[in-house]
Design a protein around this motif. Structure first.
Motif, short mmCIF file in Angstrom:
data_model
loop_
_atom_site.label_atom_id
_atom_site.label_comp_id
_atom_site.label_asym_id
_atom_site.label_seq_id
_atom_site.Cartn_x
_atom_site.Cartn_y
_atom_site.Cartn_z
N LYS A 46 -2.98 34.59 17.80
CA LYS A 46 -4.15 35.21 18.25
C LYS A 46 -4.46 36.33 17.30
N THR A 47 -3.46 36.93 16.48
CA THR A 47 -3.53 37.82 15.39
C THR A 47 -4.30 37.16 14.11
N LEU A 73 -4.34 30.79 24.52
CA LEU A 73 -5.56 31.29 23.81
C LEU A 73 -6.60 31.39 24.27
N LEU A 76 -10.11 32.06 23.05
CA LEU A 76 -10.32 31.68 21.44
C LEU A 76 -10.22 30.14 21.23
#
Length: 214
Positions: A46-47, A73, A76
């Motif tokens: 995610k980063t 996720l 995303l």
């Protein structure tokens, strides 16, 4: 354009080679540790995405799909494609433990890329199907409606061969590299001219032809 490569979490086959003798390779589950690895990798991925959705291409094997679910996720993962060309090298059907050990020694002596497994694939076969996948992926990523980042959740050998094909590494260099650890990632970035990798693969020997990863 950017491709994030992620190997699946620890699976039953990583800790019990005899599992391949009683469970089809495609059905091998994650271990509890593998589930924890996937959950721990979620924040890291995610980063990397930084709030921008990615197109996800995942091997259809149980361990890769379970890893993807463990990443959690959510939105995303804009689109998820189960892509059979990302599967692990095919060793045939249920494996005989004695023959399996013999084949591993033969493959090491013959060369991992060209050695063809009885009723299975050679590394070259995997390389061929990955070439077709990468050609399609690059074309898709040039389309305006496709995310600029693709997340690929696959297997150790498959990820090495995908990079071999993308960067044009020699067979000798490929055979000198080790797989990523379970749930380890690499980030590939295209600068408009060529692809770059953020970190090299672990290497157990210098390539006999002198070629390097950069």
């Amino acid at each position: 354009m950017r491709i994030i490569l992620l190997r699946h979490g620890q699976s039953l086959g990583n800790v019990d080679e005899l599992a391949y003798c009683r469970i089809p390779d495609h059905a091998l589950p994650l271990t509890r540790r593998g589930e924890r690895e996937a959950a721990a990798a979620g924040p890291r991925i995610k980063t990397l995405l930084d709030g921008t959705p990615a197109a996800v291409y995942v091997s259809p094997y149980v361990r890769t799909r379970s890893t993807l679910r463990g990443l959690a996720l959510g939105p995303l993962a804009e689109r998820v494609v189960a892509e059979p060309r990302l599967r692990e090298q095919d060793w045939g059907n249920l494996q005989d433990p004695v023959q399996q050990e013999v084949l591993k020694h033969q493959r090491h002596a013959f060369g991992h890329f060209f050695f063809r497994l009885p009723n299975g694939e050679s590394g070259a076969d995997v390389d061929d199907r990955l070439a077709a996948f990468l050609g399609e992926l690059e074309n898709r990523m040039r389309q305006p409606d496709h995310p600029r980042t693709a997340l690929v959740v696959s297997h150790g050998l498959t990820i090495r061969l995908l990079c071999r094909r993308l960067f044009g590494w020699s067979i000798e260099l490929f055979e000198s590299l080790s797989n990523l650890n379970t749930c380890e990632d690499r980030v590939l970035t295209h600068d408009g001219t060529r692809w770059h990798i953020d970190r090299p693969f672990p290497q157990w020997r210098d390539s006999p032809d002198g070629e390097t990863q950069y």
